[in-house]
Design a protein around this motif. Structure first.
Motif, mmCIF file in Angstrom:
data_model
loop_
_atom_site.group_PDB
_atom_site.id
_atom_site.type_symbol
_atom_site.label_atom_id
_atom_site.label_comp_id
_atom_site.label_asym_id
_atom_site.label_seq_id
_atom_site.Cartn_x
_atom_site.Cartn_y
_atom_site.Cartn_z
ATOM 1 N N GLY A 127 0.837 -1.192 0.000
ATOM 2 C CA GLY A 127 0.000 0.000 0.000
ATOM 3 C C GLY A 127 0.869 1.238 0.000
ATOM 4 N N ARG A 128 0.255 2.343 0.396
ATOM 5 C CA ARG A 128 0.983 3.615 0.415
ATOM 6 C C ARG A 128 1.530 3.853 1.817
ATOM 7 N NH1 ARG A 128 -2.936 7.998 -2.031
ATOM 8 N NH2 ARG A 128 -4.450 7.091 -0.603
ATOM 9 N N LEU A 129 2.756 4.325 1.867
ATOM 10 C CA LEU A 129 3.376 4.575 3.169
ATOM 11 C C LEU A 129 3.016 5.977 3.657
ATOM 12 C CD1 LEU A 129 5.400 3.506 5.336
ATOM 13 C CD2 LEU A 129 7.189 4.653 4.026
ATOM 14 N N VAL A 130 2.460 6.045 4.865
ATOM 15 C CA VAL A 130 2.158 7.351 5.477
ATOM 16 C C VAL A 130 2.790 7.391 6.870
ATOM 17 C CG1 VAL A 130 -0.051 7.611 4.263
ATOM 18 C CG2 VAL A 130 -0.017 6.562 6.540
ATOM 19 N N ILE A 131 2.891 8.588 7.429
ATOM 20 C CA ILE A 131 3.367 8.743 8.811
ATOM 21 C C ILE A 131 2.246 9.435 9.585
ATOM 22 C CG2 ILE A 131 5.228 9.563 10.306
ATOM 23 C CD1 ILE A 131 6.323 7.746 8.081
ATOM 24 N N LYS A 132 1.949 8.881 10.760
ATOM 25 C CA LYS A 132 0.745 9.335 11.458
ATOM 26 C C LYS A 132 0.965 10.408 12.526
ATOM 27 C CE LYS A 132 -1.083 5.294 12.623
ATOM 28 N NZ LYS A 132 -2.148 4.337 12.983
ATOM 29 N N GLN A 133 2.204 10.557 12.991
ATOM 30 C CA GLN A 133 2.439 11.572 14.033
ATOM 31 C C GLN A 133 3.540 12.524 13.593
ATOM 32 O OE1 GLN A 133 3.472 10.327 18.017
ATOM 33 N NE2 GLN A 133 1.612 9.155 18.272
ATOM 34 N N PRO A 134 3.428 13.794 13.961
ATOM 35 C CA PRO A 134 4.502 14.732 13.605
ATOM 36 C C PRO A 134 5.808 14.419 14.345
ATOM 37 C CG PRO A 134 2.528 15.896 14.364
ATOM 38 C CD PRO A 134 2.340 14.455 14.704
ATOM 39 N N VAL A 153 -4.519 11.639 2.312
ATOM 40 C CA VAL A 153 -4.837 10.817 3.483
ATOM 41 C C VAL A 153 -4.918 11.772 4.682
ATOM 42 C CG1 VAL A 153 -4.174 8.810 4.858
ATOM 43 C CG2 VAL A 153 -3.505 8.919 2.445
ATOM 44 N N PRO A 154 -6.102 12.286 4.958
ATOM 45 C CA PRO A 154 -6.224 13.325 5.985
ATOM 46 C C PRO A 154 -5.673 12.884 7.340
ATOM 47 C CG PRO A 154 -8.270 13.110 4.741
ATOM 48 C CD PRO A 154 -7.389 11.983 4.316
ATOM 49 N N GLY A 155 -4.952 13.802 7.970
ATOM 50 C CA GLY A 155 -4.388 13.513 9.290
ATOM 51 C C GLY A 155 -3.055 12.794 9.240
ATOM 52 N N CYS A 156 -2.581 12.488 8.026
ATOM 53 C CA CYS A 156 -1.294 11.790 7.895
ATOM 54 C C CYS A 156 -0.386 12.539 6.935
ATOM 55 C CB CYS A 156 -1.488 10.389 7.309
ATOM 56 S SG CYS A 156 -2.283 9.247 8.412
ATOM 57 N N TYR A 157 0.922 12.299 7.071
ATOM 58 C CA TYR A 157 1.905 12.778 6.094
ATOM 59 C C TYR A 157 2.063 11.691 5.034
ATOM 60 C CZ TYR A 157 6.511 13.510 4.037
ATOM 61 O OH TYR A 157 7.546 13.646 3.151
ATOM 62 N N LEU A 158 1.797 12.051 3.786
ATOM 63 C CA LEU A 158 1.877 11.091 2.686
ATOM 64 C C LEU A 158 3.287 11.119 2.104
ATOM 65 C CD1 LEU A 158 0.164 9.201 0.807
ATOM 66 C CD2 LEU A 158 -0.071 11.173 -0.699
ATOM 67 N N THR A 159 3.949 9.952 2.098
ATOM 68 C CA THR A 159 5.364 9.947 1.706
ATOM 69 C C THR A 159 5.576 9.906 0.194
ATOM 70 O OG1 THR A 159 5.523 7.534 1.692
ATOM 71 C CG2 THR A 159 5.932 8.640 3.790
ATOM 72 N N GLY A 160 4.605 9.310 -0.544
ATOM 73 C CA GLY A 160 4.826 9.118 -1.984
ATOM 74 C C GLY A 160 5.477 7.778 -2.293
ATOM 75 N N ASP A 161 5.800 7.008 -1.246
ATOM 76 C CA ASP A 161 6.404 5.687 -1.447
ATOM 77 C C ASP A 161 5.372 4.585 -1.251
ATOM 78 O OD1 ASP A 161 9.207 5.837 -2.061
ATOM 79 O OD2 ASP A 161 9.491 6.761 -0.115
ATOM 80 N N GLY A 162 5.603 3.477 -1.943
ATOM 81 C CA GLY A 162 4.836 2.269 -1.695
ATOM 82 C C GLY A 162 5.621 1.402 -0.722
ATOM 83 N N ALA A 163 4.911 0.619 0.104
ATOM 84 C CA ALA A 163 5.604 -0.219 1.078
ATOM 85 C C ALA A 163 4.674 -1.324 1.555
ATOM 86 C CB ALA A 163 6.054 0.614 2.276
ATOM 87 N N ARG A 164 5.269 -2.306 2.253
ATOM 88 C CA ARG A 164 4.460 -3.236 3.027
ATOM 89 C C ARG A 164 5.169 -3.462 4.355
ATOM 90 N NH1 ARG A 164 6.600 -8.435 2.937
ATOM 91 N NH2 ARG A 164 8.318 -8.551 1.455
ATOM 92 N N CYS A 165 4.362 -3.852 5.327
ATOM 93 C CA CYS A 165 4.929 -4.093 6.652
ATOM 94 C C CYS A 165 4.677 -5.559 6.968
ATOM 95 C CB CYS A 165 4.230 -3.176 7.658
ATOM 96 S SG CYS A 165 4.831 -3.398 9.332
#
Ligand code: WTA
Length: 628
Positions: free
Chosen positions: A441-448, A471-483
């Motif tokens: 999916g898309r990699l986002v970061i949820k906290q500042p 993605v409201p409330g998140c920083y969208l990185t532009g990278d794809g990733a999986r965890c």
């Protein structure tokens, strides 16, 4: 740090971020005045301020405060392109040089908040000038010296720069680069630049405008070595660094003093586990963010000894990196996958001809590293003795966000592993919902976190739209990733229209506009294709104007044209002639289809019947067969 310590500190850092960041800011940075609030704003207001009310100076933190203990410790070991050229600067020396140049800038009329463009090769002066700007509160904008006059011009104009610091020539891999000439050309369209300071690197006679140009060494010889650091607000800008996005011109990523410096300092210490006596070498050019955070600000804030290298991995031969490691007893080595791949291709003998027993830790950054390549790095370069940290981050993030930590993270080659302190990543689907483990999916970061850019220079709306809208409330990185199930992140690379060529970031739209600025071209579409050494290369679909003949000579001319407009890093690898481009009914080019065709994945093209011009697909496939 062991795994249990990492887990405890991580838990604390994300559950009580304000307390965590306050403690780190206190521990790593010397403040002139303590802050009042740790953080204001978040990913919904998109106007974040870190350490508001706090006052500090970045240069003071990198130099002055170390002088008591480290005056005679080497700060910079500079290794020139030729193996026998080197320079050693102690913290005392560096402090003096920086203060001198800070006074030079002041004498030239540069004031707090003014933008200074730095277009220099990898020589100590690059670091000196950056720190001198920080000392007087001027905002540096470093432009990679491999960029063309045109790219330089765009960046000078966007940042309203009045002064440029450059050199006569650069020297890399035995070849000279006409740096001053590029500046002269760029400035033909920048009437506001009234001063150019020129470092004498090769000594070649270069055109010199007596009114505008000044020699660095002449100004320095008269400059005083006392200069008080300017007291800056934590939220004052430290630098602008231009980087490519999916659309439009490169954007001026703006980092502020307090948040950035705290983040640079702590990540350097934790990720590389730097100890007194270590010799740290990061091969990144100061023209990129890695050169800012992990060549200059992070290491020097920690009082480290760094190696700065002017040349390439392959000059005079493919052992050069490893020889430098032996020569200076480098303990921590940080480079890019593209260099590792290129050196691996040449065979182990270039590595095994050297000793490398000083090495303790290896790092990589800039693009995904294939597990085989990562294992080779570990086995052959590190002799199976040194942990490898695969560090994921971006110009925007200020510092490393996802990485293994030495001693704490069991090795999974090819994975950037776990989030650093204070970082809460997630993988989300197209709708913004978090996906199950192992799903892409898309990699986002949820906290500042404090290292995140403040804004895009002069375009806050673009900042908001680019990173926080999808993605409201998140920083969208532009990278794809999986965890995976163990919480390890596997970064797939960009899932927007940004390409990474040899680790350098280029927007497809920039390359397309370079093509269409050529008189023969009507339309252009550019995609990234997997490349064994460079990671990705540029594949271009070109639609010419009526009557233009499709010759190999024209292809060469177009390649040269793109190099002239952007710089050699954007050299297109393949040009395919095309009568038309696949478009949606609303006229949007379907890059997905073009990417698949360029990669030879015709079977998985999906439904193309909704295109405005479905017939074009077959023709593109046929032409691709002829082109590749
Ligand atoms: C890519 C470079 C996989 C990623 C510091 C990101 C990586 C872009 C890694 C930012 C890594 C960086 N594994 N991909 N370890 N590190 N990237 O702004 O696509 O030049 O979005 O910053 O590089 O590139 P930038």
């Amino acid at each position: 740090m062991n795994q249990a310590q990492y887990r405890d500190l991580y838990k604390f850092s994300i559950s009580q971020p304000d307390t965590f960041w306050a403690e780190q800011a206190e521990k790593f940075i010397s403040w002139h005045t303590r802050w009042q609030t740790v953080r204001q704003g978040d990913f919904t207001t998109n106007d974040m301020t870190w350490f508001a009310g706090g006052k500090l100076n970045a240069c003071y933190n990198c130099l002055d405060r170390h002088l008591g203990k480290r005056k005679d410790q080497t700060a910079i070991i500079w290794q020139g392109d030729e193996p026998d050229t080197e320079k050693h600067l102690t913290y005392g020396d560096l402090h003096k040089e920086v203060c001198r140049f800070a006074n030079v800038l002041k004498d030239l009329g540069v004031k707090k908040g003014d933008r200074v463009c730095i277009y220099l090769p990898m020589i100590p002066e690059a670091g000196i000038v950056m720190l001198a700007c920080a000392r007087i509160g001027a905002i540096h904008s470093v432009v990679f010296a491999g960029f063309s006059p045109d790219s330089l011009k765009t960046r000078i104009l966007d940042a309203d720069v009045k002064i440029v610091i450059t050199a006569d020539e650069g020297l890399r891999g035995g070849k000279t680069i006409p740096i001053k000439h590029n500046v002269d050309k760029a400035l033909e369209s920048c009437p506001d630049v009234k001063t150019v300071v020129v470092v004498k690197r090769t000594g070649k006679t270069v055109p010199f405008d007596a009114k505008r140009d000044k020699w660095y060494h002449e100004l320095m010889s008269k400059a005083n070595a006392d200069c008080m650091p300017e007291v800056m607000d934590a939220d004052d800008p430290l630098f602008i660094l231009y980087t490519s996005g999916s659309t439009g011109k490169p954007k001026g990523v703006l980092h502020t003093t307090g948040g950035y410096l705290v983040y640079a300092a702590i990540t350097f210490k934790y990720v590389f586990d730097y100890q007194d006596g270590d010799i740290y070498w990061c091969t990144a050019d100061v023209g990129w963010v890695t050169g800012h955070t992990y060549n200059i600000y992070g290491p020097l804030a920690n009082g480290a000894t760094i190696v700065l290298y002017e040349g390439t991995p392959s000059y005079p031969d493919f052992s050069r990196f490893w020889q430098i490691i032996d020569k200076y007893k480098v303990t921590i080595f940080y480079t890019a996958p593209t260099a590792i791949r290129a050196l691996r291709r040449e065979g182990d003998k270039w590595v095994t001809a050297t000793n490398r027993d000083s090495l303790k830790l290896l790092g990589t950054v800039g693009e995904p590293i294939n597990p085989n390549v990562c294992e080779w790095y570990y086995d052959v370069v590190g002799n199976k003795r040194c942990e490898v940290v695969d560090t994921w981050w971006q110009t925007e993030t200020g510092g490393i966000l996802i990485t293994p930590l030495p001693g704490a993270t069991p090795f999974k080659p090819g994975s950037a592993s776990w989030p650093l302190f204070g970082i809460v990543p997630a993988v989300v689907d197209d709708k913004g919902n978090e996906v199950e483990p192992d799903k892409a999916g898309r990699l986002v970061i949820k906290q500042p976190w404090p290292g995140l850019m403040k804004t895009i220079y002069k375009d806050h709306q673009r900042f908001v739209n680019n990173y926080f809208k999808d993605v409201p409330g998140c920083y969208l990185t532009g990278d794809g990733a999986r965890c995976d199930k163990d919480g390890y992140y596997w970064i797939a690379g960009r899932n927007d229209d940004v390409i990474k060529i040899s680790g350098h970031r280029i927007g497809t739209e920039e390359v397309e506009s370079a093509f269409t600025s050529h008189p023969a071209v009507s339309q252009a579409a550019v995609v990234g294709v997997a490349d064994e050494i460079k990671g990705q290369h540029i594949y271009a679909y070109i639609n010419t104007k009526a009557g233009v003949e499709h010759t190999d000579k024209l292809k060469q001319e177009l390649v040269q044209h793109v190099r002239d407009v952007i710089g050699p890093i954007a050299t297109p690898e393949v040009i395919q002639w095309t009568k038309d481009l696949p478009k949606t009914r609303s006229g949007k080019i379907m890059r997905r289809i073009l990417r698949k065709i360029a990669c030879g994945e015709d079977e998985s093209l999906g439904d193309t019947s909704t295109l405005a011009n479905p017939g074009v697909v077959e023709e593109l496939i046929a032409e691709h067969e002829k082109t590749k």
